[in-house]
Design a protein around this motif. Structure first.
Motif, PDB file in Angstrom:
ATOM      1  N   SER A 121      32.130  63.323  74.511  1.00  0.00           N
ATOM      2  CA  SER A 121      31.973  62.140  75.298  1.00  0.00           C
ATOM      3  C   SER A 121      31.107  62.313  76.765  1.00  0.00           C
ATOM      4  CB  SER A 121      33.397  61.572  75.567  1.00  0.00           C
ATOM      5  OG  SER A 121      34.022  62.465  76.396  1.00  0.00           O
ATOM      6  N   LEU A 122      31.345  63.303  77.298  1.00  0.00           N
ATOM      7  CA  LEU A 122      30.389  63.790  78.511  1.00  0.00           C
ATOM      8  C   LEU A 122      29.553  64.814  78.278  1.00  0.00           C
ATOM      9  CD1 LEU A 122      33.145  63.010  81.111  1.00  0.00           C
ATOM     10  CD2 LEU A 122      31.397  61.721  80.825  1.00  0.00           C
ATOM     11  N   ILE A 123      28.691  64.791  79.410  1.00  0.00           N
ATOM     12  CA  ILE A 123      27.702  66.019  79.576  1.00  0.00           C
ATOM     13  C   ILE A 123      27.706  66.540  80.847  1.00  0.00           C
ATOM     14  CG2 ILE A 123      25.264  66.782  79.328  1.00  0.00           C
ATOM     15  CD1 ILE A 123      24.894  65.001  76.700  1.00  0.00           C
ATOM     16  N   TYR A 124      27.560  67.901  81.082  1.00  0.00           N
ATOM     17  CA  TYR A 124      27.544  68.430  82.343  1.00  0.00           C
ATOM     18  C   TYR A 124      26.131  69.090  82.117  1.00  0.00           C
ATOM     19  CZ  TYR A 124      31.839  67.643  84.542  1.00  0.00           C
ATOM     20  OH  TYR A 124      32.977  67.094  85.154  1.00  0.00           O
ATOM     21  N   ALA A 166      28.905  67.671  81.652  1.00  0.00           N
ATOM     22  CA  ALA A 166      29.702  68.436  80.612  1.00  0.00           C
ATOM     23  C   ALA A 166      30.633  69.316  81.030  1.00  0.00           C
ATOM     24  CB  ALA A 166      28.869  68.911  79.562  1.00  0.00           C
ATOM     25  N   PRO A 167      32.035  68.749  81.228  1.00  0.00           N
ATOM     26  CA  PRO A 167      32.935  69.667  81.377  1.00  0.00           C
ATOM     27  C   PRO A 167      33.468  70.545  80.380  1.00  0.00           C
ATOM     28  CG  PRO A 167      33.975  67.642  80.814  1.00  0.00           C
ATOM     29  CD  PRO A 167      32.301  67.511  80.676  1.00  0.00           C
ATOM     30  N   ILE A 168      33.846  71.650  80.803  1.00  0.00           N
ATOM     31  CA  ILE A 168      34.575  72.754  79.702  1.00  0.00           C
ATOM     32  C   ILE A 168      35.760  72.459  79.496  1.00  0.00           C
ATOM     33  CG2 ILE A 168      34.681  75.183  79.075  1.00  0.00           C
ATOM     34  CD1 ILE A 168      32.258  75.588  81.192  1.00  0.00           C
ATOM     35  N   ALA A 179      39.976  64.609  86.624  1.00  0.00           N
ATOM     36  CA  ALA A 179      39.963  63.096  87.316  1.00  0.00           C
ATOM     37  C   ALA A 179      38.435  62.781  87.233  1.00  0.00           C
ATOM     38  CB  ALA A 179      40.418  63.065  88.784  1.00  0.00           C
ATOM     39  N   ALA A 180      37.204  63.780  87.524  1.00  0.00           N
ATOM     40  CA  ALA A 180      36.176  63.302  87.736  1.00  0.00           C
ATOM     41  C   ALA A 180      35.642  62.707  86.354  1.00  0.00           C
ATOM     42  CB  ALA A 180      35.178  64.316  87.824  1.00  0.00           C
ATOM     43  N   GLU A 181      36.184  63.225  84.995  1.00  0.00           N
ATOM     44  CA  GLU A 181      35.896  62.945  83.776  1.00  0.00           C
ATOM     45  C   GLU A 181      36.511  61.693  83.374  1.00  0.00           C
ATOM     46  OE1 GLU A 181      36.924  66.058  80.741  1.00  0.00           O
ATOM     47  OE2 GLU A 181      36.789  67.412  82.065  1.00  0.00           O
ATOM     48  N   ARG A 182      37.731  61.311  83.939  1.00  0.00           N
ATOM     49  CA  ARG A 182      38.222  60.043  83.821  1.00  0.00           C
ATOM     50  C   ARG A 182      37.507  58.980  84.521  1.00  0.00           C
ATOM     51  NH1 ARG A 182      43.149  63.116  84.339  1.00  0.00           N
ATOM     52  NH2 ARG A 182      43.426  62.537  86.472  1.00  0.00           N
ATOM     53  N   GLY A 205      33.406  54.220  83.676  1.00  0.00           N
ATOM     54  CA  GLY A 205      32.311  53.656  84.580  1.00  0.00           C
ATOM     55  C   GLY A 205      32.345  53.906  85.971  1.00  0.00           C
ATOM     56  N   LYS A 206      33.267  54.565  86.669  1.00  0.00           N
ATOM     57  CA  LYS A 206      33.384  54.451  88.097  1.00  0.00           C
ATOM     58  C   LYS A 206      32.620  55.612  88.624  1.00  0.00           C
ATOM     59  CE  LYS A 206      38.449  53.092  87.819  1.00  0.00           C
ATOM     60  NZ  LYS A 206      39.558  53.398  88.189  1.00  0.00           N
TER      61      LYS A 206
END
Length: 717
Positions: free
Chosen positions: A386-389, A404-406, A432-435, A440-441
Motif C-alpha cells: 500500500s505504500l512505497i519508500y 515504502a516501509p519495511i 504512525a507515519a504509515e497510518r 491522506g494526512k
C-alpha cells in the motif's frame, strides 16, 4: 649513509623522525607498519624516486621494516601519510543488510583487505535486530548469500571451476550457526543475483548462456570456444564492449530451478528453465524480481542498437518462460526495477526517474511522481503493497521519502559518512507515519528513532587521526544558489592567514554529486588529513538539486559548470584568508578529469592552480564520442580541451586505466604527450589492469601516493 628513527609523541597523535648516530637504516615501528611488498612498490618502483632508497629489509620478530637511504633528510610526512591511507584501506567494508522474513535477523556481508596476502577476506555477520548481537561466519571462498526461510541462509560458492549451493542454519540462543550443508551444484559457474520464492519453491538467478539458451551445454561450449585456435573477436554491430569487458558469444539470461525442503533436507532440482529463451532479450544484471508465478525484469529494447540508446523495457513472464508481456510503452528511456523507476528520454541516462506503478489485473499503469523534481535511486514496497519508500538525493544528502516501509514499522539499512564506512542502522517508529499517509494526512516523523546497530570499523578508525572541521557554503550565481563543502585539515585555525594549501576536487558523472558518503577513493578527508583545505563544489549538472539544474550541463560541459566552479572557488578564497593562494591545486576524475583539462587550456579563467591531477579525463570530445562504449554518451564537442593545447602550461599528473572503455586510455596518453611536447612538467600514471575506477587496494595506495607526491612537488603540503 644516514639513519633515521621513527618515534611518536606521548599521545601517539603524530610521528616524526630523528637521526641515529652511527647507523645506516631507518626503522618503521609496528605503529606504522605495512607490508614489505607495499613499501617496495613505492620506494623501489621508480627510477626517479625522490626517496633514494637502496633496499628494504623486514625486521625479524616484529611487524616493522627498515630501509637504507643515502639521503640525509627523511620525508616523514610521507611515511605517516602512507600509514593513514593503509589504515583506511584495511577498514571493514559492509554491504547492504538483508533482513529475514520475520524481521529479527539480518545478513550483513563484510570484507576487509589484507596487505599481507593481498586478498579481501569476506564473511557474513548475522545481526540480531532486537539487541545488536552479531555472529561472524567466515567465507574463505566468498560467494553470495540470501535467505531461504527465517533461519536458513543459502550460500553460493565458486571453487575449482564448480559452483555449488550450501545452506547455513542459524540458531538464536545463543546466536550461532550449524556447519555448511551441501545442497547441490550448478551446471555453470556464472550464477549470480539470486531471488528465491518460498511459495513457489523456485530459485531464480542470472547466468551467461550461449545462443541455444541452455545452461546444460555451457561448459562444453566454453571448452570449444577456448580451444578455437585464435583470439579474434568479430562484430557486425555496436555494443562490442562495455565498461571493461569485450562482449563474447554469451549473454545473460534468467534461469529458474526448483529448490525445496524435503524430509528436513534442501533439494536442488535438475531441470533448469530459461525464462528468456527464444525472446531475443537478455537480462540486465540484477534488475528483476520474482513472485509466486512470474518474473518481472528489465531488458534493452531488442529493436534498437544497444550502444546508441538507453531504452529499456519492463517485461513480465512466467518462471518457465511462457506468457511474455511487455509492460512499458516502448517510448521511454531507461527503466530501473509491480513498481519501477522510469526515465522519459531515450539517450539520456541521467533524466529524472519517475515512479511508475502497474496494476497487473487491470492492465493499467500510472506515474505517482509526475510533478516531483527529485530523482529516486531505489524503491521498495511495504508488505501490504500500500505504500512505497524511496531513497532520494536531495541537496547533496541521501534521504528516505515515504512514497515504502519495511516489515514491523522499521527500516534496516547501511549508512556511511565521509569519516566512516557503512554501518547498519535501524529507523524505527514508522507505523504512525504509515497510518498518516494512508489516511491522506501529512506524515508525522517526529516519533521515529535512528539507531546504529553495528560498529565494525570503530577499532580501525580509532587509529586514524581525526579530521578537521567540515562546513558548507552557499553562493548566488545567475539567480540560483550553488553549494560547496570545505574540509579543514587537522589543526586548522581561523585567523591564521595564508598558512594552508588548498585543493579543489571536481566530481565525475557528470550528472552526479558530492555526497556525505564513505569512499576509499576521492574521500575529501583523506586529502584534508594530508594538510590541505579541501573544497568540493556541486556545480551545474549535479544531481539532487532538481532536474533543471542537472540538465543544465547538457552540451554545455565547459560552460555553466566551469563558471560555477570558478565562482565557488573565488568565494572560498575570499572568505577563508587562511588559505595560501600561492599553494592551490585541483584534481578530478571522469567529468572532473575533463574539467581539469578544460581549466588547463583556459588560464584566462583565473583559477590560479599551481598543479593539476586528471584521472580518466577526456582530451578530444570528438574522438571520445566515437570511441566510448555507450554512443549515446556524447560530450560537448564545442568544448574540447584538444583545441586549447597551445595554452597549456600548468604542471599536470595524468592517470588512466587501460581497461576503461567508457573513456578510453588514448585520451589520457594524448594529454600526457601534449604536455611533454610543450615542455610542461608532467607525469603519466597508467594502471593496465584497472577500468574507470581504481579497485585494487594496492593500486589505490599507489594512486594516493603518486597524487600527493605530485602536489607536494609544487605546493609542499
Amino acid at each position: 649513509m644516514v639513519s633515521w628513527s621513527l618515534v611518536t609523541n606521548r599521545r601517539k597523535e603524530y610521528e616524526y623522525a630523528r637521526p641515529v648516530q652511527g647507523a645506516s637504516i631507518v626503522e618503521l615501528s609496528p605503529l606504522t607498519s605495512f607490508t614489505l611488498d607495499a613499501l617496495r612498490s613505492f620506494l623501489l618502483g621508480s627510477k626517479r624516486s625522490s626517496y633514494a632508497v637502496e633496499s628494504v629489509i623486514p625486521n625479524s620478530g616484529s611487524n616493522g621494516c627498515r630501509f637504507v637511504s643515502s639521503k640525509a633528510k627523511l620525508n616523514v610526512a610521507w611515511l605517516t601519510r602512507v600509514r593513514a591511507l593503509y589504515l583506511r584501506l584495511t577498514l571493514y567494508g559492509l554491504g547492504a543488510p538483508l533482513p529475514n522474513d520475520v524481521g529479527d535477523l539480518a545478513i550483513v556481508p563484510t570484507s576487509t583487505y589484507s596487505f599481507q596476502d593481498r586478498k579481501s577476506h569476506k564473511s557474513l555477520s548475522i545481526l540480531a535486530l532486537n539487541d545488536g548481537r552479531t555472529y561472524d561466519i567466515p567465507l574463505p571462498d566468498g560467494g553470495d548469500a540470501f535467505w531461504l526461510d527465517s533461519r536458513t541462509i543459502a550460500h553460493r560458492v565458486t571453487k575449482d571451476v564448480t559452483q555449488s549451493l550450501y545452506t547455513i542454519t542459524i540458531t538464536t540462543s545463543p546466536l550461532s550457526s550449524d556447519p555448511f550443508s551441501l545442497v547441490g551444484s550448478f551446471p555453470i559457474t556464472t550464477a549470480s543475483a539470486f531471488r528465491y520464492s518460498p511459495s513457489a519453491q523456485r530459485l531464480v538467478f542470472s547466468a551467461y548462456v550461449y545462443p541455444d539458451g541452455l545452461v546444460e551445454t555451457v561448459k562444453e561450449q566454453d571448452t570449444a570456444y577456448e580451444n578455437r585456435g585464435n583470439s579474434a573477436l568479430v562484430y557486425d554491430e555496436t555494443f562490442e564492449r562495455q565498461w571493461d569487458t569485450w562482449v563474447g558469444p554469451k549473454s545473460k539470461a534468467l534461469i529458474s530451478v526448483s529448490l525445496a525442503k524435503s524430509g528436513g533436507k534442501w533439494v536442488l532440482g535438475e531441470a533448469y528453465a530459461n525464462a528468456l529463451k527464444g525472446t531475443g532479450l537478455f537480462g540486465e544484471a540484477d534488475d528483476y524480481d520474482v513472485s509466486q508465478t512470474h518474473i518481472i525484469f528489465t531488458a534493452k529494447d531488442p529493436q534498437l542498437p544497444k550502444a546508441m540508446h538507453t531504452r529499456q523495457n519492463i517485461y513480465y513472464v512466467t518462471h518457465d518462460g511462457k506468457d511474455l508481456r511487455q509492460l512499458t510503452s516502448g517510448v521511454q528511456g531507461a527503466t530501473l526495477p509491480f513498481a519501477w523507476l522510469e526515465l522519459a528520454l531515450n539517450g539520456h541516462d541521467s533524466d529524472r526517474a519517475k515512479v511508475v506503478v502497474y496494476d497487473i489485473k487491470k492492465d493499467v499503469r500510472f506515474t505517482i511522481t509526475e510533478d516531483w523534481g527529485r530523482f529516486p535511486d531505489s524503491i521498495i514496497f511495504s508488505p501490504s503493497s500500500s505504500l512505497i519508500y524511496a531513497t532520494v538525493g536531495d541537496r547533496a544528502r541521501i534521504k528516505l521519502f515515504a512514497l515504502a516501509p519495511i516489515s514491523g514499522g522499521k527500516a534496516i539499512f547501511a549508512l556511511s559518512s565521509l569519516t566512516s564506512p557503512n554501518e547498519v542502522y535501524e529507523l524505527s517508529g514508522l507505523d504512525a507515519a504509515e497510518r498518516d499517509l494512508l489516511a491522506g494526512k501529512q506524515a508525522d516523523v517526529n516519533g521515529t528513532t535512528l539507531t546504529r546497530l553495528t560498529s565494525f570499523s570503530a577499532a580501525g578508525r580509532a587509529k586514524i587521526s581525526p579530521p578537521g572541521r567540515t562546513s558548507g557554503s552557499k553562493a548566488r550565481l545567475r539567480g540560483r544558489t550553488r553549494t560547496a563543502m570545505w574540509y579543514a585539515p587537522p589543526g586548522f585555525e581561523r585567523g591564521v592567514n595564508g598558512k594552508w594549501p588548498a585543493v579543489m576536487l571536481i566530481h565525475g558523472g557528470p550528472e552526479s554529486a558530492r555526497y556525505d558518503q564513505w569512499s576509499t577513493h576521492w574521500n575529501p578527508n583523506v586529502f584534508a588529513s594530508q594538510g590541505y583545505v579541501v573544497v568540493a563544489i556541486n556545480p551545474t549538472g549535479s544531481t539532487s538539486f532538481g532536474q533543471d539544474f542537472t540538465d543544465g550541463i547538457n552540451q554545455n560541459w565547459g560552460g555553466r559548470p566551469i563558471q560555477d566552479l570558478l565562482m565557488g572557488w573565488k568565494y572560498i578564497l575570499q572568505n577563508y584568508p587562511e588559505i595560501d593562494q600561492s599553494r592551490t591545486v585541483a584534481a578530478g576524475a571522469s567529468y572532473g578529469g575533463y574539467a581539469i583539462n578544460w581549466i588547463q587550456g583556459n588560464p584566462e579563467l583565473g583559477f590560479g592552480f599551481k598543479a593539476l591531477v586528471c584521472h580518466d579525463g577526456i582530451f578530444d570530445t570528438t574522438y571520445t564520442s566515437y570511441a566510448t562504449d555507450e554512443l549515446f554518451f556524447v560530450p560537448s564537442r564545442k568544448y574540447s580541451p584538444a583545441y586549447t593545447v597551445s595554452k597549456w602550461s600548468t604542471p599536470q599528473l595524468t592517470i588512466h586505466g587501460s581497461k576503461d572503455y567508457r573513456l578510453p586510455e588514448g585520451d589520457g596518453i594524448a594529454v600526457f604527450h601534449a604536455l611533454q611536447q610543450l615542455g610542461v612538467p608532467s607525469r603519466l600514471l597508467i594502471f593496465p589492469d584497472e577500468n574507470h575506477w581504481v579497485l585494487n587496494a594496492g593500486n589505490s595506495l599507489k594512486w594516493h601516493h603518486e597524487v600527493f607526491r605530485w602536489f607536494d612537488q609544487f605546493v609542499g603540503a
